[in-house]
Design a protein around this motif. Structure first.
Motif, PDB file in Angstrom:
ATOM      1  N   ALA A  90      -3.724  -6.430  -3.871  1.00 27.35           N
ATOM      2  CA  ALA A  90      -2.985  -5.864  -2.744  1.00 27.35           C
ATOM      3  C   ALA A  90      -2.551  -4.437  -3.026  1.00 27.35           C
ATOM      4  CB  ALA A  90      -1.765  -6.737  -2.438  1.00 27.35           C
ATOM      5  N   PRO A 137      -2.491  -0.514  -3.222  1.00 30.70           N
ATOM      6  CA  PRO A 137      -3.153   0.519  -2.406  1.00 30.70           C
ATOM      7  C   PRO A 137      -4.155   1.345  -3.202  1.00 30.70           C
ATOM      8  CG  PRO A 137      -0.879   1.131  -2.885  1.00 30.70           C
ATOM      9  CD  PRO A 137      -1.049  -0.273  -3.356  1.00 30.70           C
ATOM     10  N   LEU A 173     -12.118  -9.730   2.335  1.00 26.52           N
ATOM     11  CA  LEU A 173     -11.196  -8.651   2.703  1.00 26.52           C
ATOM     12  C   LEU A 173     -10.600  -8.874   4.089  1.00 26.52           C
ATOM     13  CD1 LEU A 173     -13.290  -5.667   1.334  1.00 26.52           C
ATOM     14  CD2 LEU A 173     -10.965  -6.249   0.598  1.00 26.52           C
ATOM     15  N   ARG A 231      -6.421  -5.614  -0.226  1.00 26.34           N
ATOM     16  CA  ARG A 231      -6.911  -4.292   0.178  1.00 26.34           C
ATOM     17  C   ARG A 231      -8.235  -3.963  -0.502  1.00 26.34           C
ATOM     18  NH1 ARG A 231      -1.659  -0.209   0.489  1.00 26.34           N
ATOM     19  NH2 ARG A 231      -0.359  -1.535   1.828  1.00 26.34           N
ATOM     20  N   TRP A 232      -8.429  -4.563  -1.660  1.00 26.04           N
ATOM     21  CA  TRP A 232      -9.648  -4.312  -2.419  1.00 26.04           C
ATOM     22  C   TRP A 232     -10.173  -5.629  -2.985  1.00 26.04           C
ATOM     23  CZ3 TRP A 232     -11.299   0.784  -2.572  1.00 26.04           C
ATOM     24  CH2 TRP A 232     -10.352   1.754  -2.255  1.00 26.04           C
ATOM     25  N   SER A 254     -13.303  -1.649  -0.316  1.00 27.24           N
ATOM     26  CA  SER A 254     -12.343  -1.933   0.747  1.00 27.24           C
ATOM     27  C   SER A 254     -13.111  -2.258   2.022  1.00 27.24           C
ATOM     28  CB  SER A 254     -11.421  -0.734   0.983  1.00 27.24           C
ATOM     29  OG  SER A 254     -12.167   0.365   1.489  1.00 27.24           O
ATOM     30  N   GLU A 292     -12.845  -0.835   4.858  1.00 27.05           N
ATOM     31  CA  GLU A 292     -13.269   0.403   5.506  1.00 27.05           C
ATOM     32  C   GLU A 292     -14.540   0.950   4.865  1.00 27.05           C
ATOM     33  OE1 GLU A 292     -13.204   3.021   8.495  1.00 27.05           O
ATOM     34  OE2 GLU A 292     -11.768   1.368   8.220  1.00 27.05           O
ATOM     35  N   ALA A 331     -10.248  -7.837  10.228  1.00 26.50           N
ATOM     36  CA  ALA A 331      -9.097  -8.201   9.407  1.00 26.50           C
ATOM     37  C   ALA A 331      -8.045  -8.892  10.254  1.00 26.50           C
ATOM     38  CB  ALA A 331      -8.510  -6.954   8.749  1.00 26.50           C
TER      39      ALA A 331
END
Length: 328
Positions: free
Chosen positions: A186, A188, A249, A271-272, A309, A311, A327
């Protein structure tokens, strides 16, 4: 028989009886822990000698317990049921006047006492059976010649019908077990030293060293099986594993249903996600790791695929025509 031939003509460790030192540890996605010297020669005895007869269920039962190869050995046992006559299998059915067993026995007594004239349908069926037997015998000629050849070819077909083929498993085996461990964080910043990476656990394949190897037979965990093969290669050869990472994810419910443990079950999605490559070995009975309750000893080899990620994966999904995971 073919399974035995591919072994004695394949990896040298089958001939010097050392393959079983590795086989239980490295083969199949979730192998039971069983190491016994007798299994080294018993494998050749069953596959090369017992296979000349119609294989009884008992050798297959041994393979079910030790091999853990999902439904394969169960399917092999089914044809052997035809070797047992009605008297042998009669205990499976209720007896007594009017029961199914009683009616079958009555029909058999009536048939023995009469010799009815063959009907047209039975003659046609008998002719078809004989014709099929002759066809299979003819198609088997190149297969038998191949088996007798010193340059034997396995796992191939010899005719356009793709029947009467040669197939044999585990002609050669790897000597070490590697696993891909999927992890999420989690944090960032995936590169941050304080990022906490948590493991996803699969239904049966090795992950947590403290989890006991499971018995899957006769079920087949296909995703666990694919993860086992993926560990032999790179993620570039298995792009589906990045598809799975994207699903994780997004906390996709269908993908997560294939796993045993989701570390983000009661939290927002990670997040990853990354893949780590580990080498696994059985802990030694009586050793330090076994005393700590660990069935496996694992050592990190390196990264299998870098942190990604959702994105970053969007262009990857789009280029392959995959639906973009949403998500939660």
């Amino acid at each position: 028989l073919l399974g035995g031939l591919i072994k004695i003509r394949g990896d040298r460790c089958w001939r010097d009886l050392t393959c079983m030192d590795f086989h239980y540890e490295v083969s199949a996605p979730c192998r039971v822990r069983a190491e016994h010297p007798a299994s080294r020669s018993l494998t050749h005895f069953i596959e090369l000698l017992v296979s000349y007869s119609v294989s009884p269920p008992s050798p297959q039962a041994i393979l079910i317990v030790s091999g853990n190869l999902s439904f394969l050995n169960w399917l092999t046992m089914v044809p052997s049921l035809a070797c047992f006559d009605d008297a042998t299998l009669g205990f499976l059915f209720p007896s007594g006047p009017g029961s199914l067993k009683d009616r079958v026995l009555q029909m058999q007594r009536e048939i023995r006492g009469a010799r009815p004239k063959p009907r047209f349908g039975s003659v046609v069926r008998r002719a078809a059976n004989v014709s099929l037997g002759i066809l299979l015998a003819w198609l088997s000629v190149p297969v038998v010649l191949n088996l007798l050849s010193s340059r034997q070819v396995m796992n191939t077909h010899f005719n356009s019908l793709h029947i009467v083929n040669t197939y044999g498993a585990f002609g050669s085996i790897t000597k070490e077990r590697t696993e891909v461990i999927l992890q999420g964080t989690a944090s960032p910043n995936a590169s941050a030293p304080d990022a906490v990476w948590e493991d996803y656990e699969f239904k049966c394949k090795p992950g947590d060293p403290s989890r006991r190897p499971c018995l899957i037979s006769p079920y087949h965990y296909r995703l666990d099986w694919l993860m086992w093969f993926a560990a032999f290669q790179t993620y570039e050869h298995n792009d589906w594993i990045l598809h799975l990472a994207g699903k994780l994810l997004a906390s996709d419910a269908e993908a997560l249903s294939l796993l045993a443990h989701n570390p983000f079950a009661s939290r927002p999605p990670p997040r990853w996600v990354r893949g780590e490559h580990y080498r696994y070995k059985f802990s030694r009975p009586g050793g330090r790791h076994a005393a700590e309750g660990k069935w496996w000893v694992r050592k990190r080899i390196g990264a299998y695929f870098p942190p990604v990620s959702l994105e970053e994966l969007r262009p990857y999904f789009r280029d392959r025509g995959w639906p973009l995971p949403q998500a939660l």
